[in-house]
Design an enzyme around this catalytic site. Structure first.
Site, PDB file in Angstrom:
ATOM      1  N   MET A 153       0.755  -1.062  -0.087  1.00  0.00           N
ATOM      2  CA  MET A 153       0.016  -0.011  -0.176  1.00  0.00           C
ATOM      3  C   MET A 153       0.819   1.200   0.076  1.00  0.00           C
ATOM      4  O   MET A 153       0.394   2.608   0.525  1.00  0.00           O
ATOM      5  CB  MET A 153      -1.114  -0.056   1.095  1.00  0.00           C
ATOM      6  CG  MET A 153      -1.789  -1.177   1.036  1.00  0.00           C
ATOM      7  SD  MET A 153      -3.385  -1.061   1.876  1.00  0.00           S
ATOM      8  CE  MET A 153      -3.071  -0.667   3.595  1.00  0.00           C
ATOM      9  N   TYR A 176       4.168   3.937   0.772  1.00  0.00           N
ATOM     10  CA  TYR A 176       4.856   4.133   1.915  1.00  0.00           C
ATOM     11  C   TYR A 176       6.022   3.382   2.388  1.00  0.00           C
ATOM     12  O   TYR A 176       6.006   2.833   3.472  1.00  0.00           O
ATOM     13  CB  TYR A 176       4.022   4.689   3.124  1.00  0.00           C
ATOM     14  CG  TYR A 176       4.629   5.859   3.825  1.00  0.00           C
ATOM     15  CD1 TYR A 176       4.535   7.139   3.162  1.00  0.00           C
ATOM     16  CD2 TYR A 176       5.199   5.843   4.905  1.00  0.00           C
ATOM     17  CE1 TYR A 176       5.298   8.393   3.856  1.00  0.00           C
ATOM     18  CE2 TYR A 176       5.784   6.978   5.923  1.00  0.00           C
ATOM     19  CZ  TYR A 176       5.784   7.971   5.105  1.00  0.00           C
ATOM     20  OH  TYR A 176       6.419   9.223   5.819  1.00  0.00           O
ATOM     21  N   HIS A 222       9.151   1.000   3.101  1.00  0.00           N
ATOM     22  CA  HIS A 222      10.532   1.079   4.248  1.00  0.00           C
ATOM     23  C   HIS A 222      11.285  -0.314   4.220  1.00  0.00           C
ATOM     24  O   HIS A 222      10.756  -0.960   2.961  1.00  0.00           O
ATOM     25  CB  HIS A 222       9.669   1.307   5.521  1.00  0.00           C
ATOM     26  CG  HIS A 222       8.712   0.061   6.077  1.00  0.00           C
ATOM     27  ND1 HIS A 222       8.598  -1.425   6.175  1.00  0.00           N
ATOM     28  CD2 HIS A 222       7.132   0.187   6.192  1.00  0.00           C
ATOM     29  CE1 HIS A 222       7.631  -1.907   6.235  1.00  0.00           C
ATOM     30  NE2 HIS A 222       6.772  -1.136   6.427  1.00  0.00           N
ATOM     31  N   HIS A 245       9.304  -3.555   3.316  1.00  0.00           N
ATOM     32  CA  HIS A 245       9.058  -3.848   1.738  1.00  0.00           C
ATOM     33  C   HIS A 245      10.280  -4.269   0.994  1.00  0.00           C
ATOM     34  O   HIS A 245      10.237  -4.946   0.135  1.00  0.00           O
ATOM     35  CB  HIS A 245       8.414  -2.626   1.404  1.00  0.00           C
ATOM     36  CG  HIS A 245       7.276  -2.123   2.092  1.00  0.00           C
ATOM     37  ND1 HIS A 245       7.000  -0.967   2.834  1.00  0.00           N
ATOM     38  CD2 HIS A 245       5.876  -2.738   1.788  1.00  0.00           C
ATOM     39  CE1 HIS A 245       5.686  -0.971   3.310  1.00  0.00           C
ATOM     40  NE2 HIS A 245       4.949  -2.089   2.833  1.00  0.00           N
ATOM     41  N   GLY A 300       4.715 -10.326   3.695  1.00  0.00           N
ATOM     42  CA  GLY A 300       5.494 -10.467   4.915  1.00  0.00           C
ATOM     43  C   GLY A 300       4.957 -11.249   5.785  1.00  0.00           C
ATOM     44  O   GLY A 300       3.607 -11.305   6.282  1.00  0.00           O
ATOM     45  N   GLN A 301       5.791 -11.787   6.847  1.00  0.00           N
ATOM     46  CA  GLN A 301       5.370 -12.708   7.959  1.00  0.00           C
ATOM     47  C   GLN A 301       4.880 -11.689   8.887  1.00  0.00           C
ATOM     48  O   GLN A 301       4.128 -12.040   9.906  1.00  0.00           O
ATOM     49  CB  GLN A 301       6.521 -13.202   8.285  1.00  0.00           C
ATOM     50  CG  GLN A 301       6.632 -13.948   9.924  1.00  0.00           C
ATOM     51  CD  GLN A 301       5.354 -15.247   9.789  1.00  0.00           C
ATOM     52  OE1 GLN A 301       4.948 -15.512   8.728  1.00  0.00           O
ATOM     53  NE2 GLN A 301       4.763 -15.185  11.008  1.00  0.00           N
ATOM     54  N   ASP A 331       2.336  -9.609   8.919  1.00  0.00           N
ATOM     55  CA  ASP A 331       0.914  -9.936   8.800  1.00  0.00           C
ATOM     56  C   ASP A 331       0.892 -11.565   8.801  1.00  0.00           C
ATOM     57  O   ASP A 331       0.454 -12.094   7.562  1.00  0.00           O
ATOM     58  CB  ASP A 331       0.310  -8.997   7.771  1.00  0.00           C
ATOM     59  CG  ASP A 331       0.613  -7.482   7.750  1.00  0.00           C
ATOM     60  OD1 ASP A 331       0.216  -7.149   8.992  1.00  0.00           O
ATOM     61  OD2 ASP A 331       0.894  -6.893   6.846  1.00  0.00           O
ATOM     62  N   GLN A 380      -2.626 -12.551   7.544  1.00  0.00           N
ATOM     63  CA  GLN A 380      -3.043 -12.151   6.160  1.00  0.00           C
ATOM     64  C   GLN A 380      -2.045 -13.129   5.343  1.00  0.00           C
ATOM     65  O   GLN A 380      -2.789 -13.729   4.179  1.00  0.00           O
ATOM     66  CB  GLN A 380      -2.375 -10.773   5.827  1.00  0.00           C
ATOM     67  CG  GLN A 380      -2.192 -10.298   4.301  1.00  0.00           C
ATOM     68  CD  GLN A 380      -2.087  -9.085   4.102  1.00  0.00           C
ATOM     69  OE1 GLN A 380      -2.805  -7.871   4.149  1.00  0.00           O
ATOM     70  NE2 GLN A 380      -0.618  -8.569   3.896  1.00  0.00           N
ATOM     71  N   ARG A 419       2.552   2.451   9.869  1.00  0.00           N
ATOM     72  CA  ARG A 419       1.655   2.970  10.779  1.00  0.00           C
ATOM     73  C   ARG A 419       2.859   3.352  12.096  1.00  0.00           C
ATOM     74  O   ARG A 419       2.474   4.175  12.999  1.00  0.00           O
ATOM     75  CB  ARG A 419       0.834   2.033  11.410  1.00  0.00           C
ATOM     76  CG  ARG A 419      -0.211   1.834  10.279  1.00  0.00           C
ATOM     77  CD  ARG A 419      -1.675   1.290  10.632  1.00  0.00           C
ATOM     78  NE  ARG A 419      -2.602   1.542   9.820  1.00  0.00           N
ATOM     79  CZ  ARG A 419      -3.308   0.569   9.213  1.00  0.00           C
ATOM     80  NH1 ARG A 419      -2.661  -0.670   9.137  1.00  0.00           N
ATOM     81  NH2 ARG A 419      -4.221   0.475   8.311  1.00  0.00           N
TER      82      ARG A 419
HETATM   83  O1  PAF Z   1      -0.072  -5.962   3.268  1.00  0.00           O
HETATM   84  C1  PAF Z   1      -0.455  -5.117   2.877  1.00  0.00           C
HETATM   85  O2  PAF Z   1       0.161  -3.873   2.654  1.00  0.00           O
HETATM   86  C2  PAF Z   1      -1.918  -4.930   1.988  1.00  0.00           C
HETATM   87  O3  PAF Z   1      -3.031  -5.646   2.792  1.00  0.00           O
HETATM   88  C3  PAF Z   1      -1.862  -5.677   0.593  1.00  0.00           C
HETATM   89  C4  PAF Z   1      -1.421  -7.206   0.715  1.00  0.00           C
HETATM   90  C5  PAF Z   1      -0.965  -4.982  -0.048  1.00  0.00           C
HETATM   91  C6  PAF Z   1      -3.317  -5.574  -0.035  1.00  0.00           C
HETATM   92  O4  PAF Z   1      -3.785  -4.174   0.196  1.00  0.00           O
END
Ligand code: PAF
Length: 281
Positions: A30, A32, A34, A37, A147-148, A150, A153, A187
Site C-alpha cells: 500500500m 509508503y 520501508h 518492503h 511479509g510474515q 501480517d 494475512q 503505521r
Molecule cells: O499488506 C498490505 O500492505 C496489504 O494488505 C496488501 C496485501 C497490499 C493488500 O492491499
C-alpha cells in the site's frame, strides 16, 4: 522502470515478459515503503527474473472509522526506492480502475479470517483477498511475496491461492525490525515519542516467551504464557487487542500435528494498533 496505471497496460507488459521467458515476482504494497518492503523486493528477486511492485491503498480493507484518508502516501519517494532496488515496473492504479462503481463480486476466505484481527476488523480480510486476487489478475505473477509481519494475512492468502487454484507460488518473507526490535510498519509513524519508546516491549516479551518455550516446551496451560505477555505489555502502557498462541498454518490451537507455533499480538499504543508475532519451530 515503468509505471502502469491501467490493468490492460499491466497485463500487456507481463505477457510480453512471459513470452520472453521471464518469470515475474510480485510484491503487493500500500506504498509508503520501508526496509520491510525492500526485504520483500529482495526475496522476490531471489525467486523470479523480474520484480513488479503494486502500490494501491485499498479502500475495501479499511472500515469507515479507520485511517484510509490519513494513510501515509509518498509515491515519488516510493518510486525512487523501487528504482534503486531494481524493480522493473510499478502497478499503481486509481481506485476507479480496480473497483467498478457497481462492483458486487468479492473473494471471501471463511475460516482463517474469522479470528485474531478478523474479530475487531470483520470486513478487513474480505477486502484484502479481493484486492490481492484482482492484483494477481492484473500483474499475472509467477511468484508473490508477503511479509510474515501480517501472519494472518499471509496464512489467508496461502489458503486463497490453494482454494482458488491460482498458479502462483507464495513466499512468506521474515519480519524486519527496527534496531530496538519494533516490527517495521508504515503505521509506526503515528506513534508519539513516548509511545515509540514503549512499543519495543512487544518484541522483548515475544522473544522472552520464545526462548522459554524453546528451552522448556509449551506449558500445559498456554494461558500462562499469554498472561505474562499481557502483564509486561500493559505495564509498559500498551492496551491489548489480542494475544494468541496457535498453529502457524491453521491458526487453530496447538495440536499433535503442529510443526510451527505462532504467537501473534495486536496492541494499541495510544491510537496506533501495532501487530507483531514470533514463530517457534
Ligand atoms: O499488506 C498490505 O500492505 C496489504 O494488505 C496488501 C496485501 C497490499 C493488500 O492491499
Amino acid at each position: 522502470m515503468k509505471i502502469f496505471r491501467t490493468i490492460r497496460e499491466m497485463q500487456k507488459f507481463s505477457r510480453q515478459q512471459q513470452r520472453m521467458g521471464k518469470t515475474i515476482g510480485m510484491v503487493p504494497t500500500m506504498g509508503y515503503l520501508h526496509e520491510g518492503h525492500l526485504s520483500l523486493i529482495d526475496a522476490a528477486k531471489n525467486h523470479a527474473d523480474i520484480v513488479i511492485v503494486t502500490i494501491f491503498v485499498n479502500p475495501t480493507q479499511f472500515a469507515p472509522n479507520e485511517d484510509l484518508a490519513s494513510y501515509p502516501r509518498d509515491f515519488k519517494r516510493d518510486s525512487q526506492l523501487c528504482e534503486t532496488s531494481g524493480v522493473v515496473a510499478i502497478f499503481a492504479p486509481e481506485t476507479e480502475e480496480m473497483y467498478a462503481d457497481n462492483c458486487t463480486t468479492w473473494v471471501n476466505e471463511n475460516e482463517l479470517s474469522k479470528g485474531l484481527c478478523g474479530k475487531s476488523r470483520p470486513e478487513h480480510f474480505r477486502g484484502v483477498t479481493t484486492i490481492v486476487a484482482k492484483l494477481f489478475n492484473a500483474v499475472l505473477p509467477d511468484v508473490a511475496v508477503f511479509g510474515q509481519k501480517d501472519a494472518q494475512q499471509a496464512a489467508i492468502i496461502c489458503r486463497m491461492v490453494r482454494d482458488l487454484n491460482f498458479p502462483i507460488k507464495i513466499i512468506v518473507s521474515p519480519l524486519i525490525r527496527e534496531p530496538d526490535g519494533l516490527a517495521m510498519s508504515s503505521r509506526n509513524r503515528y506513534l508519539s515519542e513516548t509511545e515509540r519508546q514503549q512499543a519495543p516491549v512487544i518484541f522483548q516479551v515475544l522473544q522472552a516467551a520464545k526462548i522459554d518455550i524453546e528451552q522448556h516446551g509449551l506449558p500445559n496451560n498456554p494461558e500462562s504464557v499469554v498472561n505474562s505477555i499481557r502483564t509486561a505489555i500493559e505495564a509498559s502502557g500498551g492496551k491489548i487487542d489480542y494475544i494468541q498462541i496457535m498453529d502457524n498454518e491453521t491458526l487453530k490451537p496447538i495440536s499433535a500435528t503442529t510443526t510451527e507455533i505462532l504467537i501473534a499480538v495486536a496492541v494499541f499504543f495510544g491510537k496506533t494498533r501495532l501487530l507483531d508475532n514470533i514463530l517457534i519451530r
